[in-house]
Design an enzyme around this catalytic site. Structure first.
Site, short mmCIF file in Angstrom:
data_model
loop_
_atom_site.label_atom_id
_atom_site.label_comp_id
_atom_site.label_asym_id
_atom_site.label_seq_id
_atom_site.Cartn_x
_atom_site.Cartn_y
_atom_site.Cartn_z
N CYS A 17 -68.58 -20.05 -131.09
CA CYS A 17 -68.62 -21.84 -131.05
C CYS A 17 -67.24 -22.10 -131.56
CB CYS A 17 -69.41 -22.21 -132.08
SG CYS A 17 -69.48 -24.07 -131.89
N LYS A 60 -72.97 -13.62 -130.44
CA LYS A 60 -72.03 -14.06 -129.20
C LYS A 60 -70.81 -14.45 -129.82
CE LYS A 60 -71.71 -17.59 -125.58
NZ LYS A 60 -70.62 -18.34 -125.86
N HIS A 92 -67.63 -14.03 -124.62
CA HIS A 92 -67.18 -15.35 -123.55
C HIS A 92 -65.71 -15.12 -123.67
CE1 HIS A 92 -66.78 -19.84 -122.97
NE2 HIS A 92 -65.88 -19.11 -122.10
N ASN A 126 -69.62 -13.42 -120.37
CA ASN A 126 -69.99 -15.01 -120.20
C ASN A 126 -68.53 -15.64 -119.82
OD1 ASN A 126 -69.88 -17.48 -122.63
ND2 ASN A 126 -71.15 -17.53 -120.32
N GLY A 127 -68.55 -16.51 -119.01
CA GLY A 127 -67.44 -17.38 -118.54
C GLY A 127 -67.40 -17.72 -117.34
N ASP A 128 -67.73 -18.91 -116.63
CA ASP A 128 -67.52 -19.58 -115.35
C ASP A 128 -68.23 -18.99 -114.23
OD1 ASP A 128 -65.10 -20.85 -116.53
OD2 ASP A 128 -63.84 -19.20 -115.80
#
Length: 302
Positions: A17, A60, A92, A126-128
C-alpha cells in the site's frame, strides 16, 4: 480463530500500500524501503503463517519503495517468501514512490516470476489490467498463476465477465445503472436501512463513482480502438442522457445518481472525494495533479 471459527479461503497481507497514512506507521510499502522493513516483513509472514494451520497466507508487494530500478527489491524478496510461509504472492508492477503513475512494469513482474519459480511460489501479476486482451497478453507467457485486478474492476466491474467470456462488452447505460441499484441494495442489507446505513451506503457509492465515471463506452470509440486505464478520457457526450450523466466528473451529478436509489441525503451529509480530503497528503495531491497535467497536455488523453 481462523482455523476453527472462520470459513475463508485465504488471508492476504497488503505489504505494498502506498498511502501516506499507512506508510507513516511503518506498514505497506514502507516494508520494502530498507533492511529493517524487510526484516519486519519476514517476521510478520513467519508469525502469521505459523499460527494458521488450515488457512493459507498470501502477500501483496510492489517492486520497491523508491522509483529507482537499482533499488527494486521484489526480485530478492519473492524467492524467499515461500520459505517464510507465504502460499502465494501478488506483485504490483509499480513502486511506492510511483503510486499509480505511468504504466506498470510487466517485464519486471515476469522477471520476478522466474526468480520465484524455483521456490514453488505462485506469483500473481497486478497493474493496469483493464480488458480481457490485457489479461490474455499477460498470461500468455505461462509464468504467472493469474492476474489481480484492482482499479480496472472499480472502473468497469464487468471486466471480469469480459475475461471469463473473452469478449468486449458494450454495456448499456441502463445496465450500468443497474449495477449501482444492486450496490445500493447490498449496501442497505449490509449496513442497515436506517439513517446511518443509508448514508454509509451513499458515501461508499459516491467514492466508487470517482472511478466509474472514467469509463468510456466501447460504442463511442473508433473501430479497433481500446480504452487504457492510465489514459484519462476527455469529456464526451454519451449516446443518451443517462450515459452522459454517468460520465460526469461532478460530485453533484454523482449525488443525483445516488438519490435514485437512496433518496435525498440528510442536511448534514457532505462528501469530498478522497483525493481532495485529508486522507491524502500534499505529496499525493501534487502527484495526482502532475498526472492530470500530463493528461491535459494531450499525450495522456485517450
Amino acid at each position: 480463530l481462523l482455523d476453527n471459527e472462520v470459513d475463508c479461503r485465504f488471508v492476504d497481507i497488503n505489504m505494498g500500500c502506498p498511502i501516506d497514512g499507512v506508510c507513516a506507521k511503518g506498514a505497506g510499502s514502507t516494508l520494502l524501503r530498507d533492511e529493517t522493513g524487510l526484516a519486519r516483513m519476514q517476521a510478520v509472514v513467519r508469525a502469521m503463517s505459523g499460527t494458521m494451520a488450515r488457512t493459507p497466507l498470501t502477500i501483496k508487494v510492489r517492486m520497491g519503495y523508491d522509483d529507482d530500478p537499482a533499488k527494486y527489491v521484489a526480485h530478492e524478496v519473492l524467492p524467499l517468501a515461500r520459505a517464510w510461509g507465504a502460499a502465494a504472492a501478488t506483485l504490483h508492477g509499480r513502486t511506492r514512490q510511483q503510486r499509480y503513475s505511468r504504466l506498470a512494469d510487466w517485464s519486471y513482474i515476469e522477471r520476478c516470476a522466474d526468480a520465484a519459480a524455483p521456490s514453488g511460489l505462485p506469483l500473481i501479476g497486478n497493474g493496469d489490467v483493464f480488458s480481457w486482451h490485457d489479461y490474455e497478453q499477460h498470461m500468455s507467457s505461462g509464468r504467472l498463476a493469474t492476474c489481480m485486478i484492482g482499479r480496472g474492476a472499480l472502473i468497469k466491474p464487468w471486466v471480469l465477465t469480459e475475461i471469463k467470456e473473452k469478449r468486449v462488452w458494450d454495456i448499456s447505460a441502463s445496465e450500468r445503472l443497474g449495477i449501482f441499484r444492486d450496490f445500493a441494495q447490498h449496501g442497505l442489507e449490509h449496513w442497515g436501512a436506517d439513517e446511518k446505513g443509508v448514508e454509509t451506503t451513499r458515501r461508499f457509492m459516491l467514492e466508487w463513482m470517482t472511478y466509474t465515471h472514467r469509463y468510456v463506452p466501447v460504442g463511442l470509440l473508433e473501430d479497433g480502438a481500446a480504452q487504457h486505464m492510465h489514459l484519462r478520457p476527455m469529456a464526451y457526450r454519451g449516446r443518451n442522457e443517462l450515459e452522459t450523466l454517468l460520465a460526469s466528473d461532478a460530485v453533484e451529478d454523482w449525488m443525483r445518481i445516488a438519490e435514485m436509489f437512496l433518496g435525498k441525503p440528510g442536511p448534514s451529509f457532505s462528501f469530498v472525494p478522497k483525493h481532495k480530503s485529508n486522507s491524502y497528503s500534499s505529496e499525493s495531491a501534487a502527484a495526482l495533479a502532475a498526472w492530470a497535467g500530463d493528461a491535459d497536455g494531450g499525450e495522456q488523453n485517450g
